[in-house]
Design an enzyme around this catalytic site. Structure first.
Site: not given
Ligand code: COA
Length: 360
Positions: A113, A287, A317
């Site tokens: 990214c 980003h 993204n």
């Molecule tokens: N729909 C519904 N539930 C979902 C889901 C979706 N699309 N994706 C994950 N979940 C669930 C998980 O399974 C988890 O369930 P559980 O508690 O039963 O295990 C719950 O939601 C919480 O997951 P968590 O990963 O803690 O959520 P979060 O608030 O951290 O959000 C992201 C997840 C991926 C959105 C977040 O971590 C994020 O944006 N991370 C950075 C990603 C990024 O920027 N990547 C690229 C960098 S360049």
């Protein structure tokens, strides 16, 4: 002082829009979850004829029109991408072919990214040694080709698109009429761009351009966000075996924590190094991965939200393409005037991250 200056921007997006309602039918998710956790409402998905190189070329053509230069004037084409059409040749070589930019040498750069930020920094280094160079810097991706469409943790996050900019030395004359090789709508594009151009008083030419960057990498953390295997071509979601190919793997919460901390640190460092205060910034283009990461960064900097550019809701993204797409949008909306201080910052797989400062 000689430094790189952006003289034209462009972007290109696939026509197909994938919204959260459609994703609800593909994996166990909801519009409410995706919107509240990521800020993403829609993303674009590439189809036939919209390979990474094609999107990159379309974005480059628009940037050339705005810059008022022809493809033959380009000396170098740099593409930041992790999803080239194929491993060899590079995406940059395919763009060179499509543009008929026969004088340009061309190569890809993989910094995930942060690819566009890294590429812009490379372009600046070339221009400092030869200010007459004209360089096309592109960030382009078709991440939909490398997403596991059954993994709700990742498939809701990514999208496809390309952004480009033409850079040359800040003391070079520019703005001549576009010539051959730009396609039928070149004249129309140029007229639109001229109309939108601001006539606000500009800063001294000597002060304008790419002021500097702080770029970083930490390969120790590669496993938190990675993509194995060779690049693929366009997605075919109906293919039963699409999951047999390697797809993006991510430990979301860990990546989230690192992204906020690392970007804030890079921003602080580049501002200190350049002797610029947060209050002096006119616009920041972070980003576009997650609205909560963007808001955390805004809070860290105590920047009013209107100074932080956001389009993650529309495109998700798009990795190396998020910043140049947003830059092109902001530019065409007239949000940048000569002399404005613009901050770009990124975070991605590798990990790679950084921040750069530009006086527009
Ligand atoms: N729909 C519904 N539930 C979902 C889901 C979706 N699309 N994706 C994950 N979940 C669930 C998980 O399974 C988890 O369930 P559980 O508690 O039963 O295990 C719950 O939601 C919480 O997951 P968590 O990963 O803690 O959520 P979060 O608030 O951290 O959000 C992201 C997840 C991926 C959105 C977040 O971590 C994020 O944006 N991370 C950075 C990603 C990024 O920027 N990547 C690229 C960098 S360049």
């Amino acid at each position: 002082m000689n430094r790189a200056m952006i003289i034209g921007t462009g972007s290109a997006l696939p026509t197909r829009v994938l919204d959260n309602a459609e994703l609800e039918r593909m994996v166990e998710t909801t519009d409410e979850w995706i919107t509240s956790r990521t800020g993403i409402k829609t993303r674009r998905i590439a189809g036939a004829g919209e390979e990474t190189s094609k999107l990159a070329t379309a974005a480059a053509r628009r940037a050339l029109v705005m810059a008022g230069i022809t493809p033959i004037e380009l000396d170098l084409i740099l593409v930041g991408t992790i999803t080239p059409d194929m491993t060899m040749p590079s995406c940059a070589c395919l763009v060179q072919k499509e543009l008929k930019a026969t004088r340009a040498f061309a190569f890809d750069l993989n910094a995930a990214c942060s690819g566009f930020l890294y590429a812009l920094d490379v372009a600046d280094k070339y221009i400092r040694s030869d200010p007459k160079l004209k360089i096309m810097v592109i960030g382009a991706e078709t991440l939909s080709t490398r997403v596991d469409w059954q993994d709700r943790n990742t498939c809701v996050l990514f999208g496809d698109g390309a952004g480009a900019c033409v850079v040359t030395g800040n003391h070079q004359r520019h703005g001549s009429d576009p010539g051959e090789g730009l396609g039928d709508d070149a004249g129309k594009d140029k007229a639109e761009d001229d109309q939108k151009k601001e006539t606000r008083p500009g800063a001294d030419e000597d002060e304008r351009g790419y002021l500097g960057a702080k770029l970083y990498a930490d390969g120790n953390l590669w496993e938190l966000l990675h993509l194995e295997g060779a690049p693929g071509r366009n997605p075919d979601l109906s293919r039963a075996d699409h999951n047999s190919e390697p797809s993006i793997k991510m430990y979301g919460p860990e990546v989230f924590r690192h992204a906020v901390r690392a970007m804030a640190d890079a921003v602080d460092k580049v501002l200190i190094e350049q002797g610029v205060s947060v209050k002096q910034l006119c616009l920041i283009i972070p980003h576009q991965a997650n609205i909560r990461i963007i808001h955390s960064l805004g809070e860290h900097l105590a920047l009013p939200l209107e100074k932080v550019y956001v389009n993650v809701d529309k495109y998700g993204n798009t990795s190396a393409a998020t910043i140049p797409i947003a830059l092109d949008e902001a530019n065409r909306q007239g949000r940048l005037a000569a002399g404005d201080l613009l901050l770009l910052c990124s975070f991605g797989g590798g990990f790679t991250w950084g921040a750069s400062l530009i006086r527009w």
